[in-house]
Write an enzyme that holds these catalytic residues in place. Structure first.
Site, short mmCIF file in Angstrom:
data_model
loop_
_atom_site.label_atom_id
_atom_site.label_comp_id
_atom_site.label_asym_id
_atom_site.label_seq_id
_atom_site.Cartn_x
_atom_site.Cartn_y
_atom_site.Cartn_z
CE LYS A 58 4.81 -10.02 -19.46
NZ LYS A 58 4.40 -11.39 -19.14
NE ARG A 66 -0.15 -7.78 -18.99
CZ ARG A 66 0.88 -8.14 -18.24
NH1 ARG A 66 1.85 -7.28 -18.01
NH2 ARG A 66 0.94 -9.34 -17.69
N GLY A 67 -3.36 -9.38 -23.30
CA GLY A 67 -3.40 -10.13 -24.56
C GLY A 67 -4.61 -9.78 -25.40
N PRO A 109 12.09 -13.66 -22.11
CG PRO A 109 13.77 -15.08 -21.36
CD PRO A 109 12.78 -14.07 -20.87
CG ASN A 346 -15.15 8.32 18.25
OD1 ASN A 346 -16.19 8.18 18.88
ND2 ASN A 346 -15.04 7.94 16.99
CG HIS A 751 -12.59 2.29 6.54
ND1 HIS A 751 -13.95 2.43 6.68
CD2 HIS A 751 -12.04 3.10 7.48
CE1 HIS A 751 -14.20 3.26 7.68
NE2 HIS A 751 -13.07 3.68 8.17
N PRO A 778 -32.16 5.09 1.95
CG PRO A 778 -30.53 6.36 3.04
CD PRO A 778 -31.15 5.00 3.02
#
Length: 1092
Positions: A58, A66-67, A109, A346, A751, A778
């Protein structure tokens, strides 16, 4: 960013290595990685089980489901894996909106099992603690686990147990599997905590009679915990989201970021795009991206990034040149635009950072013009006027169109100009210079009496609020409504003198009676006093080594401002919470692990303490108190009228954007009543509603502004409070990050908390909900100021706000260092230097950066040439200098200098004392003949007298010829040091006129006495004069000046210092005792005894 996704292989490796459980985990470390470079046959040799077992393959590229997408190959042999990979490896694939190339696969496996043996387990972090989700039916068809799964919340600092897991999660699990599942989940949770995971999902988790199998796994870890987990994590690679390539330039900037105290981020979205950004500030960078996308530029937006936290000029240069390099690789038919934007800083010196950008623009001016790049600049903050000036100047000198704007222009207006939606002003209005705000125009140094009231629009509030109090009957502690007043006193943790002085200046212009800083705590020095200015006079603030002393001696302090580093912030904050007098703590540090922050929040909530931060600049209450660097320099405080309260209170995540809000609110209303930046982390110490509800209950606040952000759901609490009538004052709100929904792949903004994990956390969804709840929202950030003005004007019309006349604030003298930075004053330097400059990012020797010194391989001789002669000397000259140092390094222990050094060493003196003792013997009689020989021979040669005449004259004058004669060596026993140097000089020097003259003198002197040879001092002296005069680097006057000022003796001093140090170390190594000169080597010649 804190929570970062890791590859499935990395997550399983952590699990297999470090999980502690009695549950039998199978297939440990049985996986193989496949990339385009992998040789599968060789891989089979490394992993023999690939040839004997059925396999699963995979992609391992952060792809969900994904499956369902058909991206998992099951029950295959190795040949089957190869065939499965052929149509997929390096092929472009669509996953949702993201288009990417599959190039990293995992082989494991295959585990035969039944459907009923599949389970689902997930652990994820929230503010309250960690949730464990479990569903008894796992696999690809698990569906909506949030509604189906059973949940167990493990609160912060609480422990998980097998009993609680069994009781609350495993009721639908067969009895024979309950114990092993409970043991595994407990072990998994402990692993999750120990390795600072923030998300860990296993689906399916298979439990058979043989044990537990971890089939598919997805995980995120808190990258800020690297300093704690490095030993276990190792060097973790964080893959990019599927659909976005990992570029080397991104890795380069990430490396710069890791090595810097500043923040440097870069994500490439579309390298062929025509719109590039270079934005200062985590919040501002999101706002600019939003505006670009709002104006239709999403498909042309090339990058997302930000720089903040006061990067140095060199760091900014490195960041800027990376972006300029990227944007000048491919031409665009419409040309390109570069938006250099930012909010009002600042504490970052805008001019210093812009100098780095200007350097990069100069370096790339040719490709920038070839690619028809137009640059738009908007910035504010400390020294921004000078920054804008140099930016405009580089546009004029290079011919690159650069349009420059300051705080008079709305922050994002340049985006509209760059994209052609807004005209470019010919001459934008210029904001007043820093100096205009700070220089006293009244001529009086005195401070005006305090006449301003607690609120600008009404009389002083009846009460300033009360500190936190414990409710009756064990109810939660009620936190204070008023955090700061005109009498608030604070302790500052950390030696942040600039921030403290800024607070003092703010206090002074606010007409406070006393400074708001009572003391500082700094564990790395002893108790002492630190000098600061209070207006025009100097005062002393105590600095304590430990917190307890500071608290005992300053019982009136109720606020702590912590500048502790991300590593020490947790411990220092938890210590602070032990003192009941503290009711507010501001934590400035960015990058504190989320698990630590949550513990701080829990402890603070229990004690009724308000936390502002982490990752914040702080907050400000005009006329009363400010935290650290909040509000910027005094010019911005005065321009935004933060020295007196207005009627508008705001709360923001971003520190930089909070200063922009100060500017917007000052221009559209009567000003700010209070403003708080709660911080950009996922779990800020206090949330939006904590402050909005305080503002609701504060009489002086008439309207509220909230600047929200993508990520989290706190804004919905504001919606609920408006709907329930808990909030009745007008709320203007805008959530930044609306561009995120337009990107094909996930982008982590500046952030740590700016990332939506579900649809409800997107900025678009939150803005819609706020509008529906009744907030004023706004259409974009561009219109935020207009909405604020509209709401404010209506409140004025209704009489809710009654603007008061302005009163001038006291003037504060400008600091000398800042006045010099602004070019307002000049002062003669105490001394001058022309050989070395250590002030920049890189050490410079005589104009040559230290990196270039090493790249050029000029060696010690070349370095000496730079520092002594301010020249890049020819290669042969550098070699000659090094040879001189080698031959003068030592001449045995018997010479006076070595002897003195040895005697001193044996007397127990230190290296410096012993070396100095030896050096002090150097003079005309020992080692100091280089200068004298050079002067004597030069004078004779330059005057045109013959060698014989020179010898006769010196004899007649009764003077020794310096550099002639040796106690041991002679014409028959030559000094090999001289011979080695002579051979080199004759072979490499362009001319040896003075040396030839000296050798002719030697022929005359040795004919009289065989030991009157040209000794090593004399040889070096005359050869050096030839070097200075003929190497092409010096004028005759310069060469003579170096001889005159004693440069040549420096060769002997430097060389012989090596030998003296060797003798010192030798005596110490041999453990020689105190030296006493033997009597039999002393001739005692005393006056005869005189008797009466």
């Amino acid at each position: 960013m804190s929570a970062k996704a890791i590859a499935e292989q990395t997550g399983k490796e952590f699990l297999y290595k470090y999980i502690c459980t009695s549950a039998p985990i199978q297939n440990r470390f049985r996986y193989a990685n496949v990339t385009p470079e992998t040789d599968l046959d060789r891989l089979a040799l490394e992993h023999p089980w690939l040839l004997t077992e059925k396999l699963v393959v995979k992609p391992d590229q952060l792809i969900k489901r994904r499956g369902k997408l058909g991206l998992v190959g099951v029950n295959l042999d190795l040949n089957g894996v190869k065939n499965w990979l052929k149509p997929r490896l390096l092929k472009e694939t669509m996953v949702g909106k993201a288009k990417g190339i599959l190039k990293n696969f995992l082989i494991e496996p295959f585990v035969p099992h039944k459907q009923e043996e599949e389970f689902y387990v997930c652990i994820y972090a929230t503010r309250e603690g960690d949730h464990v989700l479990f569903h008894h039916e796992g696999g690809v068809d698990v569906g909506d686990v949030d509604t189906k799964a059973k949940k167990l919340l493990i609160g912060v600092d609480e422990k998980i147990s097998v009993e609680s897991v069994t009781k609350q999660l495993l009721s639908h699990v067969p009895n024979d599997k309950r114990l092993v599942l409970a043991q595994f989940i407990v072990g998994l949770f402990n692993l999750y905590e120990d390795l600072f995971f923030t998300y860990l999902e296993i689906n399916p988790l298979v439990v058979t009679k043989d044990g537990v199998y971890v089939l598919d796994m997805a995980a995120k870890i808190d990258a800020t915990a690297d300093y704690i987990c490095k030993a276990k994590w190792g060097d973790v690679e964080f893959p990019p989201p599927f659909g976005r390539e990992a570029y080397p330039e991104e890795a380069y900037i990430a490396d710069l970021d890791a090595k810097s105290g500043a923040s440097l981020k870069l994500t490439l979205l579309n390298p062929q795009g025509r719109i590039w950004t270079m934005v200062a500030g985590g919040g501002a960078s999101v706002v600019y991206s939003d505006t670009i996308c709002d104006l239709g530029g999403v498909d042309e937006l090339a990058n997302y990034g930000e720089y903040s936290g006061a990067p140095s000029e060199q760091q900014t240069y490195d960041y800027a040149k990376t972006i300029l390099s990227l944007m000048t690789r491919e031409k665009h038919p419409d040309g390109k635009v570069l938006i250099i934007g930012g909010s009002i800083a600042n504490f970052t010196n805008v001019a210093a950072t812009f100098k780095g950008i200007v350097r990069a623009i100069r370096d790339y001016q040719v490709p920038l013009k070839e690619h028809e790049v137009t640059i738009f600049v908007r910035r504010g903050g400390p020294n921004y006027q000078e920054g804008l000036r140099v930016m405009g100047e580089v546009g004029k000198t290079t011919g690159i169109p650069i349009h420059v704007f300051g705080t008079e222009t709305h922050m994002t207006a340049i985006v509209g100009m760059a994209l052609g939606h807004r005209p470019i002003p010919n001459q934008p209005p210029v904001a007043a210079h820093t100096a205009n705000f700070l220089l006293n125009s009244s001529g009086s140094p005195s401070t005006p009496a305090s006449t301003r009231t607690a609120s600008f629009s009404e009389n002083r509030c009846k009460a300033e609020g009360s500190p936190a109090k414990k409710a009756k009957n064990g109810a939660p502690v009620v936190k204070a409504t008023t955090l700061f007043s005109k009498h608030t006193k604070s302790i500052v943790w950390g030696m942040q003198t600039r921030a403290v002085q800024g607070m003092m200046d703010f206090d002074y212009v606010c007409s406070r009676d006393e400074p708001s800083v009572a003391a500082m705590v700094y564990p790395f020095t002893g108790d002492h006093k630190q000098k600061f200015y209070w207006g025009h006079k100097e005062i002393l603030i105590p600095v304590y080594k430990n917190m307890s002393d500071a608290m005992k001696k300053h019982a009136d302090v109720d606020v702590l401002i912590s500048f502790a580093s991300l590593r020490s912030a947790f411990d220092s904050t938890m210590e602070t919470l032990q003192y009941p007098q503290i009711h507010t703590i501001a934590i400035i540090a960015e990058g504190i692990p989320e698990a630590h922050t949550r513990k701080i929040i829990k402890a603070a909530d229990e004690k009724g303490v308000t936390i502002i931060g982490p990752a914040t600049v702080g907050g400000i209450k005009p006329g009363c108190f400010k935290i650290g660097n909040t509000g910027g320099m005094l010019d911005n405080i005065l321009a935004s009228r933060l020295y007196r309260p207005g009627s508008v209170a705001y709360v923001s995540r971003s520190g930089g954007m909070s200063n922009e809000l100060n500017n917007i609110i000052a221009r559209t209303t009567d000003g700010v009543f209070e403003g708080v930046a709660i911080g950009g982390d996922r779990y800020p110490g206090s949330v939006f509603t904590d402050h909005v509800l305080r503002y609701q209950d504060t009489d002086g606040v008439k309207m509220i502004v909230v600047l929200g952000e993508i990520g989290g759901t706190e804004e919905y609490k504001i919606c609920q409070a408006i709907k329930e009538g808990r909030i009745t004052k007008p709320v203007v709100c805008w959530c930044i990050g609306t561009c995120a929904t337009m990107f094909a792949s996930e982008v982590q903004f500046g952030h740590a908390g700016a990332c939506a994990n579900q649809a409800s956390e997107t900025a678009v969804a939150k803005n819609k909900a706020l509008q529906e709840a009744g907030a004023f929202v706004p259409k974009s950030f561009d219109e935020l100021g207009d909405i604020i003005k509209c709401v404010y004007d209506e409140l004025v019309t209704k009489g809710v706000i009654q603007p008061a006349p302005e009163l001038p604030p006291p003037t504060v003298p400008m600091d000398y260092s800042w006045a010099r930075e602004l070019g307002l004053i000049r002062k003669p330097a105490s001394f001058m230097t022309s050989i070395c400059d250590e002030r920049g990012q890189e050490l410079i020797y005589a104009g040559m950066p230290i990196t270039e010194v090493f790249k050029s391989e000029i060696g010690l001789g070349g370095t000496l040439g730079l520092l002594w002669f301010q020249r890049r000397l020819p290669r042969y000259a550098c070699q000659f200098i090094e040879m001189c140092l080698m031959v003068t390094a030592d001449h045995g222990p018997a010479v006076s200098g070595a002897h003195n050094t040895i005697v001193c060493a044996r007397a127990g003196k230190d290296l410096i004392s012993s070396l100095t003792s030896g050096l002090l013997t150097i003079g005309d009689r020992f080692g100091g003949a280089l200068d004298a020989a050079a002067k004597q021979f030069s004078k004779a040669f330059d005057s045109g007298i013959l060698p014989m005449e020179f010898v006769n004259k010196m004899k007649k004058d009764g003077k020794l010829i310096m550099g002639i004669g040796h106690r041991v060596k002679s014409i028959n026993n030559p000094d090999m040091r001289v011979q080695i140097l002579k051979d080199f000089v004759k072979q490499h020097f362009p001319s040896t006129q003075l040396l030839d003259y000296a050798l002719d003198v030697e022929k005359i002197t040795t004919s009289k006495k065989p030991n009157l040879i040209l000794n090593v001092d004399g040889f070096i002296g005359v050869a050096f004069v030839d070097l200075l005069r003929t190497c092409g680097g010096f004028t005759r006057d310069e060469a003579d000046e170096f001889v005159e000022i004693g440069a040549l003796n420096g060769i002997f001093v430097l060389g012989r210092s090596m030998g003296f140090i060797g003798h010192y170390l030798d005596q110490k190594r041999l453990r020689q005792g105190l030296y006493r000169h033997p009597w039999d080597d002393i001739s005692y010649v005393l006056p005869e005894h005189m008797s009466m």
